[in-house]
Each structure stands twice: as structure tokens, then as C-alpha cells.
Design a protein around this motif. Structure first.
Motif, mmCIF file in Angstrom:
data_model
loop_
_atom_site.group_PDB
_atom_site.id
_atom_site.type_symbol
_atom_site.label_atom_id
_atom_site.label_comp_id
_atom_site.label_asym_id
_atom_site.label_seq_id
_atom_site.Cartn_x
_atom_site.Cartn_y
_atom_site.Cartn_z
ATOM 1 N N CYS A 332 0.849 -1.202 0.000
ATOM 2 C CA CYS A 332 0.000 0.000 0.000
ATOM 3 C C CYS A 332 0.883 1.250 0.000
ATOM 4 C CB CYS A 332 -0.905 -0.017 1.232
ATOM 5 S SG CYS A 332 -1.863 1.489 1.392
ATOM 6 N N CYS A 335 0.268 3.221 3.569
ATOM 7 C CA CYS A 335 0.641 2.727 4.901
ATOM 8 C C CYS A 335 1.627 1.556 4.857
ATOM 9 C CB CYS A 335 -0.602 2.332 5.685
ATOM 10 S SG CYS A 335 -1.433 0.890 5.004
ATOM 11 N N THR A 337 1.376 -1.550 4.193
ATOM 12 C CA THR A 337 0.962 -2.936 4.458
ATOM 13 C C THR A 337 0.757 -3.632 3.117
ATOM 14 O OG1 THR A 337 -1.322 -2.204 4.593
ATOM 15 C CG2 THR A 337 -0.178 -2.556 6.677
ATOM 16 N N CYS A 348 -6.796 -1.195 0.215
ATOM 17 C CA CYS A 348 -5.999 -1.523 1.391
ATOM 18 C C CYS A 348 -6.916 -2.077 2.486
ATOM 19 C CB CYS A 348 -5.269 -0.279 1.871
ATOM 20 S SG CYS A 348 -4.245 -0.609 3.308
ATOM 21 N N ASN A 350 -6.163 -2.497 5.586
ATOM 22 C CA ASN A 350 -5.932 -1.813 6.859
ATOM 23 C C ASN A 350 -7.106 -0.860 7.109
ATOM 24 O OD1 ASN A 350 -5.016 -0.315 8.983
ATOM 25 N ND2 ASN A 350 -2.989 0.070 8.118
ATOM 26 N N CYS A 353 -6.479 2.845 7.156
ATOM 27 C CA CYS A 353 -6.004 3.433 5.897
ATOM 28 C C CYS A 353 -7.094 3.431 4.821
ATOM 29 C CB CYS A 353 -4.768 2.666 5.432
ATOM 30 S SG CYS A 353 -4.185 3.110 3.825
ATOM 31 N N PHE A 355 -6.925 2.824 1.667
ATOM 32 C CA PHE A 355 -6.504 3.430 0.393
ATOM 33 C C PHE A 355 -7.010 2.619 -0.793
ATOM 34 C CE2 PHE A 355 -3.401 3.734 -3.065
ATOM 35 C CZ PHE A 355 -3.214 5.094 -3.177
HETATM 36 ZN ZN LIG Z 1 -2.919 1.232 3.379
#
Ligand SMILES: [Zn+2]
Length: 453
Positions: A332, A335, A337, A348, A350, A353, A355
Motif C-alpha cells: 500500500c 501505509c 501494508t 488496502c 488496513n 487506511c 486506500f
Molecule cells: Zn494502506
């Protein structure tokens, strides 16, 4: 800030040769190939005698051939010697790098002809003359129009360099390769506020390859069933060649379109560094390492990555840096991850986040960050990502074509119903009794159809 630098580009212009000029060019290409073969033989002989000739030695050997046996301009012969010497040098360099390669050995049947500036080619009386040496007939052509690929303006013949007359096997015609000098404006220093990602879709190439693979496969199956050298065998082989050359031409065009769009993006952003995700050799050992399925491997091995990179390099004149791109489309950019994208869309997982972006844009941003910071580094929260999605070849997708067809049908029906109405109105005036029955059917049926469609 702007500074100018000179660079050379080559324009390829198709030429149609007729009658005597065509025969002359055809014979000369054969003669050039004969000279090449003789030079190759001679060089191999020299090597056996433990001598290593340089380009001037090869040139000397070619000049020692009687004049009537080399009916070409002296500069054309010289180019053959230089080309051979260059090919030998390249082979040596590649050998040193551990590539499996041989110095030139194959017999040539046809070679391009070079005509040097001022001696080999000349313009007079509105024609371009290609000289084959003093006292010999020359190849006359109409003056080609050379356009600067950057500005689109016509290039003055005074800026042309050495012209090459080449036979294009796939197009079945001659073409001229004309290098010209051009100025390039280099802009320096400008602040970057957002990340611009341009994605160029390669769907078109996949379609061409699929179609070709299928057709060639079918023909190959038929070829394997008939006798070698038979009439049917010959016909099938010709058909296969034709399919291959057509596909090759469209793929070449496709590669140019892709690299041109990428180069436009590079040039319009005043790029100084060009970084490419390193996928060299990805197709190697894919089978033994069981990396992909059968179809995936075929797609991978037929991917013209090298050609596209070369074209991009030629179009932008920038050195390309290769960068390891593993996990670039999973990490990502906001972030860091890792997530496995499903399909073309990246989201994403997360929860803080969240995203989302196009998968290839994620890959591109990660490669950019890695190139700038040395590893995958999150982009700042204020940086905007602008994604432009381009198709390599502006053609409609099957869905778009279907939608367009429907609209066109609707329009055509509406038009015909209007015409019918107009027609029935005119007939109503002249023959009221007969027309009455026809109007009701004519005008109502198409109208209903329009609603249904
Ligand atoms: Zn992310």
C-alpha cells in the motif's frame, strides 16, 4: 529554464519504386548481400590464419574485388565493411557477458543499401537521386517528405544524413530510413505537487496475439497432416507466413503506440530519470519453477517488453534504470501494508487506511518511491494521485461497439419510420383510400419497435 541540445532521429518513409528503378534497387540489394557474404568468408579465413582484421582491412578486401563485381557506390561498399566490423565487435562484447552468440556467419540474401550525404544521394530537378557509382545508372525517386516527430514540421533536406534503402519483408515494399538533425529543448527544474500516473492498456496486443496463436495453431495442425512439398503443404505454409507477418506488423505498430504514449508522458513532465520495473528474464524457468499456468506462460513469453523499452529509450533519449519491483503492486503506498489486489482494483485492508486505487497505479507509485527513497516508503497524506487511463490503440472495445450498434439501429429505425410516415402522408393525398390502411401499419409498427429496443 530551458537549454537546447542537438539529437538525431530517423524517419522511415515508404517508397514505391517502379520499373527500372525497382529492378535496379532489387539487383543492388542482392549484390550488397553477395559482398557481405564474401567479406564474412574472408574474415573467417583470416581468423583461421590467426589474424584479426579491423574495419579498414575488411574495407581493403572489398576494394580489392574487381570493380565490375561490386556495382555499388564506394561509400555503400564501405558501409558494408563497417557494419560487419561493428557486428563482430557487438558479438564479442556479448560473448564476454556470457551470452550464447556467434559472430556473423549466416549467408545473407538481401542487404539494405546506404547512400552517404553529398556523394551517395543528391537532390536535383525535383528528384532524389541515389547513386550506384560513376558511369552507372542511378535510382531516381520523388523527394520524400520528412516530418520532425517532435514538432511535426517538415525537415529541410540539408539536415538529412546518410539515407538507407531497405526492403521491408512484411510490408513487401521498399522504405527509406532518413536520419535528421533536430533540436531538443530541455527544461530544467520545476516543483512536483501531485503524482501523475498514466496507465496504458495493452489489451489490443493480447487480442492480436490470441488471434494469431489460434490461427497458426490450426494451420500447423493441418500442415502436419499433409505431405512435405505438396501443393497443399505450400499453400498452408504461405497462409501461415501471411498470418505471422500481418500480426507482426500490427504488433510493431502497437509497441510504437504504447511507447509513444509513454514517451509523451515522460516528455510533457520534463523527466530527467526514467525508471522501469525490472521484469527481465521473468519468462525464463517459469515452467520448471511452476510459476504460472500454460496460458499465462505463453502470454509472458510473447510479451514484447524488450521492444517497448527500446522504443521508449529511442523516443525519450533517456537512459533506463531497472529496479526490482517485487511486491510493488501489493504494497500500500499510503501505509506500506501488503494486500493482494483482486482484479484491477486495489483496496488496502488496513481499516485505518482504506486506500483505494488502480492496481497498476499502486505498482507505479511504489516503484517511484523506491527509486527516490531506496525502499517502499509511504507517500505523504497531502499528495494527490491523478490516474489517467489510456488505451494503446484508440479502438472500441466489443462492449462499446455493441452499444454503438444498438444506438445506430435505433436511429436508423426512427429515420425509416419518419420516412415511412412522410411517404404515407404523400400517398394519402393522392390515394386516400388505399393509403389509410398502410399508414396505420407503417407508422405504428416501427414506433413500437423503437420502444421495445
Ligand atoms: Zn494502506
Amino acid at each position: 529554464m530551458a537549454s537546447n541540445s542537438t539529437e538525431y532521429r530517423t524517419a522511415i518513409v515508404s517508397v514505391t519504386l517502379t520499373g527500372a528503378s525497382y529492378r535496379l534497387a532489387h539487383d543492388s540489394c542482392h549484390r550488397a548481400a553477395l559482398l557481405w557474404n564474401q567479406a564474412v568468408n574472408w574474415v573467417h579465413g583470416e581468423w583461421k590464419a590467426k589474424r584479426s582484421p579491423n574495419k579498414y582491412d575488411i574495407q581493403g578486401f572489398l576494394n580489392s574485388i574487381p570493380r565490375q563485381d561490386r556495382p555499388l557506390h564506394a561509400h555503400t561498399t564501405e558501409t558494408i565493411a563497417h557494419d560487419l566490423s561493428e557486428a563482430i565487435t557487438t558479438a564479442r562484447v556479448n560473448l564476454m557477458q556470457g551470452m550464447k552468440i556467434r559472430s556473423p556467419w549466416r549467408k545473407n540474401n538481401y542487404r539494405p543499401l546506404s547512400f552517404s550525404k553529398g556523394y551517395g544521394w543528391r537532390i536535383s530537378r525535383g528528384q532524389l537521386h541515389l547513386s550506384l557509382g560513376r558511369g552507372r545508372p542511378r535510382i531516381d525517386l520523388s523527394i520524400p517528405t520528412v516530418l520532425d516527430s517532435a514538432t511535426g514540421e517538415e525537415v529541410d533536406p540539408g539536415l538529412w544524413g546518410e539515407i538507407q534503402l531497405c526492403w521491408n519483408r512484411d510490408k513487401r515494399r521498399f522504405s527509406q530510413h532518413i536520419p535528421y538533425e533536430t533540436l531538443r529543448e530541455v527544461l530544467v527544474g520545476e516543483a512536483v505537487s501531485a503524482i501523475d500516473v498514466t496507465i496504458i492498456n495493452g489489451r489490443e496486443a493480447r487480442a492480436i496475439k490470441r488471434q494469431r496463436n489460434k490461427a497458426v495453431g490450426q494451420l500447423q495442425h493441418k500442415i502436419s497432416k499433409c505431405k512435405n512439398g505438396s501443393k497443399k503443404h505450400k499453400r498452408l505454409v504461405t497462409a501461415k507466413k501471411k498470418i505471422n507477418s500481418t500480426a507482426k506488423l500490427s504488433l510493431c505498430d502497437f509497441d510504437h503506440q504504447v511507447s509513444n504514449k509513454a514517451a509523451n508522458h515522460v516528455i510533457s513532465h520534463n523527466t530527467a530519470r526514467l525508471i522501469v520495473g525490472d521484469v527481465r528474464g521473468i519468462e525464463k524457468e517459469a515452467k520448471s519453477k511452476r510459476r504460472m499456468g500454460r496460458h499465462g506462460r505463453q502470454q509472458l513469453s510473447q510479451w514484447s517488453r524488450g521492444a517497448q523499452e527500446r522504443y521508449l529509450n529511442e523516443k525519450t533519449k533517456l537512459e533506463m534504470e531497472h529496479l526490482n519491483e517485487s511486491y510493488s503492486s501489493q504494497t500500500c503506498p499510503a501505509c506500506s501494508t501488503r494486500n493482494r489486489p483482486s482484479g484491477r482494483h486495489y483496496r488496502c485492508k488496513n481499516t485505518i487506511c482504506g486506500f483505494t486505487c488502480h492496481r497498476d497505479a499502486v505498482g507505479a507509485i511504489d516503484i517511484l518511491q523506491k527509486a527516490l527513497c531506496g525502499q517502499y516508503t509511504p507517500i505523504g497524506p497531502d499528495i494527490k494521485v491523478r490516474v489517467t487511463y489510456l488505451r494503446a490503440v484508440e479502438r472500441w472495445s466489443p462492449d462499446q461497439r455493441e452499444a454503438h450498434r444498438k444506438v445506430q439501429c435505433r436511429k436508423a429505425r426512427a429515420l425509416s419510420s419518419a420516412q415511412n410516415r412522410a411517404l404515407s402522408e404523400t400517398t394519402q393525398i393522392s390515394k386516400p383510400k388505399l393509403a389509410n390502411s398502410s399508414t396505420s401499419t407503417d407508422s405504428s409498427v416501427p414506433d413500437q419497435l423503437v420502444v421495445v429496443a
